[in-house]
Scaffold this motif. Structure first.
Motif, PDB file in Angstrom:
ATOM      1  N   GLU A 295       0.834  -1.204   0.000  1.00 23.90           N
ATOM      2  CA  GLU A 295       0.000   0.000   0.000  1.00 23.90           C
ATOM      3  C   GLU A 295       0.866   1.251   0.000  1.00 23.90           C
ATOM      4  OE1 GLU A 295       0.125  -1.384   4.382  1.00 23.90           O
ATOM      5  OE2 GLU A 295      -0.041  -2.291   2.392  1.00 23.90           O
ATOM      6  N   ASP A 296       0.252   2.382  -0.287  1.00 23.92           N
ATOM      7  CA  ASP A 296       0.989   3.631  -0.434  1.00 23.92           C
ATOM      8  C   ASP A 296       1.565   4.134   0.884  1.00 23.92           C
ATOM      9  OD1 ASP A 296       0.473   3.690  -3.131  1.00 23.92           O
ATOM     10  OD2 ASP A 296      -1.348   4.886  -2.924  1.00 23.92           O
ATOM     11  N   GLU A 297       1.022   3.690   2.015  1.00 23.68           N
ATOM     12  CA  GLU A 297       1.502   4.138   3.310  1.00 23.68           C
ATOM     13  C   GLU A 297       2.981   3.789   3.468  1.00 23.68           C
ATOM     14  OE1 GLU A 297       1.597   6.231   6.284  1.00 23.68           O
ATOM     15  OE2 GLU A 297      -0.511   5.781   5.879  1.00 23.68           O
ATOM     16  N   THR A 298       3.828   4.802   3.547  1.00 19.99           N
ATOM     17  CA  THR A 298       5.277   4.584   3.565  1.00 19.99           C
ATOM     18  C   THR A 298       5.798   4.245   4.947  1.00 19.99           C
ATOM     19  OG1 THR A 298       5.536   6.182   1.764  1.00 19.99           O
ATOM     20  CG2 THR A 298       7.509   5.649   3.032  1.00 19.99           C
ATOM     21  N   ILE A 299       5.275   4.867   5.979  1.00 19.85           N
ATOM     22  CA  ILE A 299       5.834   4.762   7.322  1.00 19.85           C
ATOM     23  C   ILE A 299       5.122   3.673   8.114  1.00 19.85           C
ATOM     24  CG2 ILE A 299       6.528   6.033   9.373  1.00 19.85           C
ATOM     25  CD1 ILE A 299       7.650   7.044   6.661  1.00 19.85           C
ATOM     26  N   ALA A 300       5.897   2.765   8.673  1.00 23.81           N
ATOM     27  CA  ALA A 300       5.330   1.658   9.442  1.00 23.81           C
ATOM     28  C   ALA A 300       4.609   2.175  10.685  1.00 23.81           C
ATOM     29  CB  ALA A 300       6.436   0.691   9.842  1.00 23.81           C
ATOM     30  N   THR A 301       3.618   1.426  11.124  1.00 27.03           N
ATOM     31  CA  THR A 301       2.841   1.772  12.310  1.00 27.03           C
ATOM     32  C   THR A 301       3.176   0.813  13.456  1.00 27.03           C
ATOM     33  OG1 THR A 301       0.993   0.309  11.774  1.00 27.03           O
ATOM     34  CG2 THR A 301       0.953   2.536  10.822  1.00 27.03           C
ATOM     35  N   ILE A 302       2.715   1.153  14.646  1.00 25.77           N
ATOM     36  CA  ILE A 302       2.940   0.285  15.801  1.00 25.77           C
ATOM     37  C   ILE A 302       2.309  -1.085  15.572  1.00 25.77           C
ATOM     38  CG2 ILE A 302       2.279  -0.097  18.205  1.00 25.77           C
ATOM     39  CD1 ILE A 302       2.731   2.824  18.746  1.00 25.77           C
ATOM     40  N   GLU A 303       1.100  -1.093  15.053  1.00 21.40           N
ATOM     41  CA  GLU A 303       0.423  -2.370  14.828  1.00 21.40           C
ATOM     42  C   GLU A 303       1.170  -3.229  13.820  1.00 21.40           C
ATOM     43  OE1 GLU A 303      -2.104  -3.709  16.495  1.00 21.40           O
ATOM     44  OE2 GLU A 303      -1.846  -1.951  17.780  1.00 21.40           O
ATOM     45  N   GLN A 304       1.781  -2.600  12.828  1.00 24.67           N
ATOM     46  CA  GLN A 304       2.512  -3.355  11.818  1.00 24.67           C
ATOM     47  C   GLN A 304       3.807  -3.946  12.370  1.00 24.67           C
ATOM     48  OE1 GLN A 304       2.797  -0.289   8.798  1.00 24.67           O
ATOM     49  NE2 GLN A 304       1.198  -1.245   7.541  1.00 24.67           N
ATOM     50  N   VAL A 305       4.555  -3.178  13.149  1.00 29.43           N
ATOM     51  CA  VAL A 305       5.854  -3.676  13.625  1.00 29.43           C
ATOM     52  C   VAL A 305       5.695  -4.785  14.658  1.00 29.43           C
ATOM     53  CG1 VAL A 305       7.033  -1.508  13.108  1.00 29.43           C
ATOM     54  CG2 VAL A 305       6.097  -1.879  15.410  1.00 29.43           C
ATOM     55  N   LYS A 306       4.492  -4.936  15.208  1.00 31.45           N
ATOM     56  CA  LYS A 306       4.264  -6.022  16.162  1.00 31.45           C
ATOM     57  C   LYS A 306       4.387  -7.391  15.510  1.00 31.45           C
ATOM     58  CE  LYS A 306       1.147  -3.607  19.379  1.00 31.45           C
ATOM     59  NZ  LYS A 306      -0.261  -3.547  19.883  1.00 31.45           N
ATOM     60  N   ARG A 307       4.205  -7.460  14.196  1.00 33.59           N
ATOM     61  CA  ARG A 307       4.220  -8.758  13.513  1.00 33.59           C
ATOM     62  C   ARG A 307       5.460  -8.926  12.619  1.00 33.59           C
ATOM     63  NH1 ARG A 307      -0.304  -5.940  10.864  1.00 33.59           N
ATOM     64  NH2 ARG A 307       0.207  -5.525   8.669  1.00 33.59           N
ATOM     65  N   LEU A 308       6.581  -8.395  13.090  1.00 29.29           N
ATOM     66  CA  LEU A 308       7.821  -8.465  12.324  1.00 29.29           C
ATOM     67  C   LEU A 308       8.937  -9.085  13.180  1.00 29.29           C
ATOM     68  CD1 LEU A 308       7.685  -4.893  10.716  1.00 29.29           C
ATOM     69  CD2 LEU A 308       7.090  -7.066   9.615  1.00 29.29           C
ATOM     70  N   PRO A 309       8.878 -10.406  13.424  1.00 24.60           N
ATOM     71  CA  PRO A 309       9.878 -11.035  14.296  1.00 24.60           C
ATOM     72  C   PRO A 309      11.292 -10.981  13.733  1.00 24.60           C
ATOM     73  CG  PRO A 309       8.529 -12.695  13.206  1.00 24.60           C
ATOM     74  CD  PRO A 309       7.866 -11.375  12.955  1.00 24.60           C
ATOM     75  N   TYR A 310      11.445 -11.053  12.412  1.00 25.44           N
ATOM     76  CA  TYR A 310      12.796 -11.021  11.858  1.00 25.44           C
ATOM     77  C   TYR A 310      13.389  -9.615  11.980  1.00 25.44           C
ATOM     78  CZ  TYR A 310      16.803 -12.368   9.035  1.00 25.44           C
ATOM     79  OH  TYR A 310      18.077 -12.655   8.613  1.00 25.44           O
ATOM     80  N   LEU A 311      12.552  -8.591  11.866  1.00 23.35           N
ATOM     81  CA  LEU A 311      13.018  -7.223  12.104  1.00 23.35           C
ATOM     82  C   LEU A 311      13.549  -7.094  13.530  1.00 23.35           C
ATOM     83  CD1 LEU A 311      13.277  -4.165  11.423  1.00 23.35           C
ATOM     84  CD2 LEU A 311      10.947  -3.912  12.329  1.00 23.35           C
ATOM     85  N   ASP A 312      12.801  -7.628  14.509  1.00 21.97           N
ATOM     86  CA  ASP A 312      13.256  -7.574  15.894  1.00 21.97           C
ATOM     87  C   ASP A 312      14.591  -8.289  16.061  1.00 21.97           C
ATOM     88  OD1 ASP A 312      11.010  -6.156  16.527  1.00 21.97           O
ATOM     89  OD2 ASP A 312       9.993  -7.788  17.583  1.00 21.97           O
ATOM     90  N   ALA A 313      14.738  -9.428  15.385  1.00 19.28           N
ATOM     91  CA  ALA A 313      16.001 -10.174  15.468  1.00 19.28           C
ATOM     92  C   ALA A 313      17.147  -9.372  14.855  1.00 19.28           C
ATOM     93  CB  ALA A 313      15.864 -11.528  14.772  1.00 19.28           C
ATOM     94  N   CYS A 314      16.875  -8.674  13.750  1.00 27.28           N
ATOM     95  CA  CYS A 314      17.903  -7.836  13.117  1.00 27.28           C
ATOM     96  C   CYS A 314      18.317  -6.699  14.040  1.00 27.28           C
ATOM     97  CB  CYS A 314      17.389  -7.276  11.792  1.00 27.28           C
ATOM     98  SG  CYS A 314      17.213  -8.490  10.464  1.00 27.28           S
ATOM     99  N   ILE A 315      17.349  -6.085  14.704  1.00 29.41           N
ATOM    100  CA  ILE A 315      17.648  -4.997  15.639  1.00 29.41           C
ATOM    101  C   ILE A 315      18.444  -5.526  16.828  1.00 29.41           C
ATOM    102  CG2 ILE A 315      16.643  -3.341  17.262  1.00 29.41           C
ATOM    103  CD1 ILE A 315      14.285  -3.040  15.293  1.00 29.41           C
ATOM    104  N   ASN A 316      17.970  -6.617  17.426  1.00 28.73           N
ATOM    105  CA  ASN A 316      18.638  -7.169  18.604  1.00 28.73           C
ATOM    106  C   ASN A 316      20.058  -7.636  18.296  1.00 28.73           C
ATOM    107  OD1 ASN A 316      16.556  -6.745  20.447  1.00 28.73           O
ATOM    108  ND2 ASN A 316      15.571  -8.693  19.973  1.00 28.73           N
ATOM    109  N   GLU A 317      20.261  -8.226  17.119  1.00 30.58           N
ATOM    110  CA  GLU A 317      21.586  -8.702  16.768  1.00 30.58           C
ATOM    111  C   GLU A 317      22.556  -7.530  16.604  1.00 30.58           C
ATOM    112  OE1 GLU A 317      24.354 -11.906  15.461  1.00 30.58           O
ATOM    113  OE2 GLU A 317      22.923 -11.394  17.042  1.00 30.58           O
ATOM    114  N   ALA A 318      22.082  -6.420  16.068  1.00 31.86           N
ATOM    115  CA  ALA A 318      22.926  -5.224  15.960  1.00 31.86           C
ATOM    116  C   ALA A 318      23.208  -4.641  17.342  1.00 31.86           C
ATOM    117  CB  ALA A 318      22.275  -4.182  15.068  1.00 31.86           C
ATOM    118  N   LEU A 319      22.213  -4.668  18.227  1.00 31.91           N
ATOM    119  CA  LEU A 319      22.410  -4.172  19.590  1.00 31.91           C
ATOM    120  C   LEU A 319      23.359  -5.077  20.374  1.00 31.91           C
ATOM    121  CD1 LEU A 319      18.801  -3.057  20.651  1.00 31.91           C
ATOM    122  CD2 LEU A 319      20.666  -1.646  19.763  1.00 31.91           C
TER     123      LEU A 319
END
Length: 534
Positions: free
Chosen positions: A376-400
């Protein structure tokens, strides 16, 4: 004969000074009031705090201390009264709730305006401040800040889209931007941009308005020429003489100064403050405080029903129903500025670097973002959307994990009665710490490939061991109060920037260069970005 007396007195004095200094450092070593003489460590660290002071000033403390642990083992004496313990199990003992351990004198070097929740050492005063501040950063509360976060991420993307379009047309960029479109990519150093983003977000949340760095594409903030002017003149209608300063640069200088000053004994500090490098650091401390003083004074002079961090702090009460004083409010706002800007920008830069350095990881993350966020055209992720992104969380945690923005061992003073850590007893007054940099590289927890950026390990390794060892925000009663907001920012920023662009490194063979003040900061990250077809 009398003419010889001045020179005799001078020569005697010159001989006595180094003798006194040697005695002052050697006698405590042999007297060993804290029973730590037998712990191994660098030779000079056993006698003087100067070893740790020099290491800290050179900007690579965590790496140096880690090398000492690799050489000497899990217990290393890094100062006359400071033992670093590189064992994950030590975290839950040294930083535990109710163990009575207090922050050390190290934190005195971070006091500006007045003590805040970060650098308060008194247990009762900290409990009072934390009661006022902590609820503001609850998971429920930080949801209210989603619009501001998304607003400034969108501004950054608009700037990059503009520059990308210009690059494709072959238009020349400025030297500061450092980009060209010859290969269909926009080339830039992403570090300044994520600094602008983090400062504008925290400026809006903490002070009611952004610094305007994204739109200006410039490191800037306005401070009063004299701090007392802002406190006295706001609300009177009088114009306050002000000056524009590079806030990010000042913040970096302040962090390095406070870090290197904090490891020195109290009686050393008035002396070293006279040295040119430390004088510049003192100026940075005062200038950074000026940002908060001016911003808070301006905000309080203009009544508003806007809901943000400052309004929540202003309306909060302690256990006796008392609000914060204006000075205390300003000190806490300064803490929010420091903690909410540098940590987010450092981490975002490190995440982009590691994703650009590992194309297969970036591709897998792109796949998750496309599947879960759609096209969809919505460019910026929302709170509800990032809740269902486990690989994103893993990417963030691995960098941290690899690049913990707070990598050093935070010092704690052993309380009355002593403390036993992994079978070793330490008497009252001993300073102990657990270095996050080192335990994030413990092969028994993370595997033999600890230096590799591999988010998959977050799904493969023992989760109990990971949760016990992963320490990007510290733990216990003095853990970072803003960790919920910080992680939410990283989720929205990274999901949005990775959904929009593909990244490659300009120099993939070069490691991420860093320098450590209190926080471990990247020195730059040049990447080529390309708009994705989604």
């Amino acid at each position: 004969m009398s003419s010889l007396l001045p020179s005799l007195h001078l020569s005697t004095f010159l001989a006595l000074v180094p003798t006194a200094l040697i005695i002052a450092h050697v006698v405590p070593y042999f007297y060993d009031t804290h029973g730590i003489r037998l712990y191994p460590g660098p030779f000079f660290a056993k006698f003087t705090d100067a070893w740790l002071g020099i290491v800290s000033k050179n900007g690579h403390r965590s790496e140096v201390v880690h090398a000492m642990h690799q050489k000497y083992g899990p217990f290393v004496r890094i100062a006359p009264n400071h033992v670093s313990i590189a064992e994950p199990d030590a975290l839950g003992i040294i930083y535990a709730h109710g163990n009575g351990a207090l922050k050390s004198r190290f934190y005195d070097a971070f006091v500006s305006i007045r003590r805040g929740v970060f650098n308060t050492r008194d247990r009762n005063e900290h409990a009072r401040k934390r009661k006022i501040v902590s609820h503001i950063f609850s998971q429920k509360s930080v949801v209210e800040f989603e619009p501001q976060i998304r607003l400034y991420v969108n501004l950054l993307i608009k700037q990059w889209d503009r520059l990308f379009a210009a690059a494709l047309k072959g238009e020349s960029g400025t030297e500061g931007e450092g980009w060209n479109g010859a290969d269909g990519r926009l080339w830039l150093d992403c570090l300044p941009w994520v600094n602008y983003l983090a400062f504008d977000i925290v400026g809006d949340l903490a002070f009611g308005e952004p610094f305007g760095m994204i739109e200006a594409a410039k490191d800037m903030a306005v401070v009063p020429k004299k701090q007392e002017d802002a406190m006295q003149l706001y609300g009177t209608g009088a114009k306050i003489p002000a000056v524009e300063i590079p806030a990010v640069k000042i913040l970096n200088g302040r962090g390095e100064y406070s870090m290197s000053m904090g490891v020195l004994p109290g009686w050393w500090r008035p002396i070293v403050r006279q040295f040119p490098w430390y004088k510049r650091g003192q100026a940075d401390v005062k200038t950074l405080a000026g940002i908060a003083i001016m911003a808070v004074s301006k905000r309080l002079a203009t009544p508003t029903d806007r809901v943000d961090l400052l309004s929540k702090l202003k309306d909060s009460r302690d256990g006796d129903g008392n609000p914060m004083s204006r000075e205390e409010l300003t000190a806490e706002a300064l803490t929010l500025l420091i903690a909410g800007s540098d940590t987010t920008s450092n981490s975002t830069c490190a995440i982009i670097y590691h994703l650009a350095h590992n194309p297969h990881v970036q591709a897998r993350l792109h796949k998750e973002l496309d599947e879960q966020l759609g096209t969809e055209d919505e460019t910026i992720a929302t709170i509800e959307q990032v809740k269902r992104l486990p690989y994103l969380d893993a990417c963030i945690n691995e960098a941290l994990r690899i690049h913990s923005t707070s990598s050093l061992g935070l010092p704690r003073v052993v309380p009355e009665g002593g403390l036993t850590v992994l079978g070793q007893f330490f008497p009252e007054g001993t300073v102990l710490s657990v270095p996050s940099y080192s335990i994030h590289r413990d092969t028994t927890i993370w595997g033999e490939d600890v230096e590799a950026y591999r988010p998959e390990r977050w799904f493969e390794r023992d989760q109990a061991g990971i949760q016990k060892t992963f320490n990007p925000f510290s733990m216990g009663p003095r853990a970072c109060v803003g960790r919920n907001l910080a992680f939410l920012e990283l989720q929205i920023i990274c999901a949005s920037l990775l959904r929009r662009y593909e990244y490659v490194l300009e120099n993939p063979d070069h490691p991420l260069q860093t320098r450590e003040g209190f926080l471990r900061k990247p020195l730059g990250c040049r990447v080529g970005i390309k708009r994705r077809d989604i």
